[in-house]
Design a protein around this motif. Structure first.
Motif, mmCIF file in Angstrom:
data_model
loop_
_atom_site.group_PDB
_atom_site.id
_atom_site.type_symbol
_atom_site.label_atom_id
_atom_site.label_comp_id
_atom_site.label_asym_id
_atom_site.label_seq_id
_atom_site.Cartn_x
_atom_site.Cartn_y
_atom_site.Cartn_z
ATOM 1 N N ARG A 64 0.720 -1.133 -0.006
ATOM 2 C CA ARG A 64 0.111 0.056 0.000
ATOM 3 C C ARG A 64 0.876 1.304 -0.035
ATOM 4 O O ARG A 64 1.775 1.543 0.960
ATOM 5 C CB ARG A 64 -0.838 -0.220 1.167
ATOM 6 C CG ARG A 64 -1.983 -1.203 1.277
ATOM 7 C CD ARG A 64 -3.157 -0.672 0.889
ATOM 8 N NE ARG A 64 -4.089 -1.699 1.445
ATOM 9 C CZ ARG A 64 -5.293 -1.807 2.150
ATOM 10 N NH1 ARG A 64 -5.382 -0.425 2.749
ATOM 11 N NH2 ARG A 64 -5.965 -2.731 2.252
ATOM 12 N N PHE A 65 0.359 1.983 -0.887
ATOM 13 C CA PHE A 65 1.274 3.442 -0.929
ATOM 14 C C PHE A 65 1.309 4.125 0.349
ATOM 15 O O PHE A 65 2.138 4.863 0.690
ATOM 16 C CB PHE A 65 0.780 4.230 -2.077
ATOM 17 C CG PHE A 65 0.879 3.592 -3.666
ATOM 18 C CD1 PHE A 65 2.201 3.186 -3.858
ATOM 19 C CD2 PHE A 65 -0.133 3.373 -4.312
ATOM 20 C CE1 PHE A 65 2.270 2.563 -5.112
ATOM 21 C CE2 PHE A 65 -0.033 2.886 -5.563
ATOM 22 C CZ PHE A 65 1.300 2.428 -6.049
ATOM 23 N N GLY A 97 13.803 3.515 -0.103
ATOM 24 C CA GLY A 97 13.284 2.742 -1.225
ATOM 25 C C GLY A 97 12.113 2.965 -1.814
ATOM 26 O O GLY A 97 11.823 2.516 -2.782
ATOM 27 N N ALA A 98 11.159 3.748 -0.914
ATOM 28 C CA ALA A 98 9.804 3.957 -1.522
ATOM 29 C C ALA A 98 9.805 5.097 -2.613
ATOM 30 O O ALA A 98 9.150 4.911 -3.667
ATOM 31 C CB ALA A 98 8.879 4.618 -0.228
ATOM 32 N N SER A 100 12.527 4.852 -4.702
ATOM 33 C CA SER A 100 12.881 4.181 -5.818
ATOM 34 C C SER A 100 11.650 3.397 -6.552
ATOM 35 O O SER A 100 11.650 3.222 -7.562
ATOM 36 C CB SER A 100 14.070 3.211 -5.499
ATOM 37 O OG SER A 100 14.222 2.140 -6.339
ATOM 38 N N VAL A 101 10.613 2.810 -5.794
ATOM 39 C CA VAL A 101 9.403 2.226 -6.206
ATOM 40 C C VAL A 101 8.820 3.449 -7.136
ATOM 41 O O VAL A 101 8.403 3.012 -8.114
ATOM 42 C CB VAL A 101 8.721 1.590 -4.942
ATOM 43 C CG1 VAL A 101 7.262 1.327 -5.555
ATOM 44 C CG2 VAL A 101 9.316 0.485 -4.171
ATOM 45 N N LEU A 102 8.279 4.332 -6.437
ATOM 46 C CA LEU A 102 7.403 5.406 -7.110
ATOM 47 C C LEU A 102 8.159 5.859 -8.648
ATOM 48 O O LEU A 102 7.626 5.764 -9.420
ATOM 49 C CB LEU A 102 7.512 6.693 -6.271
ATOM 50 C CG LEU A 102 6.352 6.358 -5.011
ATOM 51 C CD1 LEU A 102 6.412 7.892 -4.302
ATOM 52 C CD2 LEU A 102 5.169 5.925 -5.428
ATOM 53 N N ALA A 103 9.560 6.119 -8.464
ATOM 54 C CA ALA A 103 10.606 6.519 -9.728
ATOM 55 C C ALA A 103 10.302 5.368 -10.648
ATOM 56 O O ALA A 103 9.915 5.651 -11.919
ATOM 57 C CB ALA A 103 11.840 6.736 -9.178
ATOM 58 N N LEU A 104 10.588 4.031 -10.347
ATOM 59 C CA LEU A 104 10.230 3.246 -11.182
ATOM 60 C C LEU A 104 8.979 3.047 -11.896
ATOM 61 O O LEU A 104 8.833 2.785 -13.065
ATOM 62 C CB LEU A 104 10.870 1.603 -10.576
ATOM 63 C CG LEU A 104 12.466 1.605 -10.496
ATOM 64 C CD1 LEU A 104 12.561 0.384 -9.412
ATOM 65 C CD2 LEU A 104 13.228 1.069 -11.654
#
Lengths: 221, 155
Positions: A64-65, A97-98, A100-104
């Motif tokens: 969950r974001f 890391g969050a 990184s997740v959003l950017a990817l």
């Protein structure tokens, strides 16, 4: 040292992750050559991203974001604690890391959306929405489509570098939990809270609908 | 003696100046030639896209397809003239033309000359109202573009 095996990633999140890896690889290897497969990979990716957005709102707790996306202050605090070795253990993405997740996710989304409008130099192979715009614009978008892929490659290298960093410097294996869903912590940690499987069914329907609509250039009927 | 060497120096300076000027002229020419041929290739791309867009629509416009095929057919025989010597990567001007165009001139000419007859076939099929034939022939025309690009175009 007693280790507590704790569930961190639910099945759909892991499946999403590896499907993303495979589809991005397929799209990369087929680019400019096997365009029917390349387009198919793009439609599947769009469906997969739609699934991830749904899962980020309604999926397991660690997906969950709202549970893992943090503000810059939390990122700074995490960095300081991580350096000092005082960052506590927790299941799921850390505040850095969050990002990184959003950017990817954002970059893959941009990549796929640009691909919908792109056309090759011969005016021959194009995305399903390239027919709505003129050749020069579609070519410009194709060049952005290449540029965003370079950026994506850079982010993936960073992602892999972070995995190596955590393995070597922090003695944390991040790969195995993404396969098994289970991570061993030194102490008790609040693990994944799962959600009922009807939510997975809804996500699959959303993914299929978006992927199918994309393959039709969102022109239905 | 001094006079003579001064004279030869003048000649050398003049000669050097001429060389520089000549080099500049060649560079300007390469730039203009490359820009013109890129514009020409864009015309092919535009025509191909117009054909493909029409084929994708619910009611393909065969007359428009025929006229776009005619545009490709008309321009196709000129392709081989767009690559004078000195307009390759060695010109220093940014170009995707590969050196093989000049080192394998016969191969390049053969690949480039495949376009005209295939575009002519496409035009004829469109004029004859043969939509199925057009769909198949468009792939052949696209294949001639790609066939030549794979060998002779960078990227």
């Amino acid at each position: 040292m007693s280790e507590t095996p704790t569930p961190v990633w639910d099945g759909p999140t892991r499946l999403f992750h590896w499907a993303l890896v495979i589809l991005v690889l397929v799209a990369w290897l087929t680019a400019e050559e096997q365009m029917t497969i390349h387009r198919g990979a793009g439609y599947a990716l769009l469906g997969l991203l739609a699934f991830r957005v749904w899962w980020g709102l309604a999926g397991g707790s660690t997906a969950r974001f709202g549970n893992f996306v943090r503000g810059p202050a939390a990122v700074r605090r995490y960095l300081a604690e991580s350096r000092a070795g005082t960052a506590g253990e927790h299941a799921g993405h850390n505040p850095l890391g969050a990002i990184s997740v959003l950017a990817l996710l954002g970059l893959v989304a941009l990549q796929v959306i640009l691909g919908l409008f792109a056309i090759d130099e011969d005016g021959f192979e194009g995305g399903p929405l390239s027919d709505g715009i003129d050749f020069e614009l579609a070519r410009q978008i194709a060049e952005w489509h290449e540029l965003t892929f370079r950026l994506l490659q850079g982010l993936v290298v960073l992602h892999l570098g972070a995995i190596v960093f955590y393995a070597v410097r922090r003695r944390q294996d991040l790969v195995r939990p993404m396969i098994t869903g289970i991570r061993r912590f030194r102490g008790p940690v609040q693990g994944l809270v799962r959600v009922p499987s009807w939510r997975l069914a809804v996500g699959v329907v959303i993914a299929l609908a978006v992927g199918f609509a994309a393959s039709r250039g969102f022109r239905l009927g | 003696m001094i006079r003579a060497s001064r004279k030869s120096l003048t000649v050398m300076v003049l000669a050097a100046g001429l060389c520089l000027a000549g080099g500049t002229v060649a560079a300007v020419n390469a730039k203009a030639v490359i820009a013109a041929r890129e514009a020409n290739f864009k015309t092919f791309g535009k025509s191909m896209k117009a054909i493909n867009d029409s084929l994708k629509s619910d009611a393909p416009d065969l007359a428009a397809i025929a006229s776009n095929a005619a545009a490709i057919r008309g321009l196709a025989p000129k392709v081989v003239t767009w690559f004078p010597k000195g307009t390759g990567p060695e010109s220093g001007v940014k170009t995707e033309a590969r050196a093989e165009i000049w080192t394998d001139g016969a191969g390049f000419a053969a690949a480039a000359r495949r376009l005209e007859p295939e575009a002519a076939k496409l035009e004829a099929l469109a004029r004859a109202g043969d939509l199925t034939g057009v769909r198949a022939q468009v792939r052949v025309v696209g294949g001639t573009c790609k066939g030549c690009h794979d060998k002779f175009k960078a990227d």
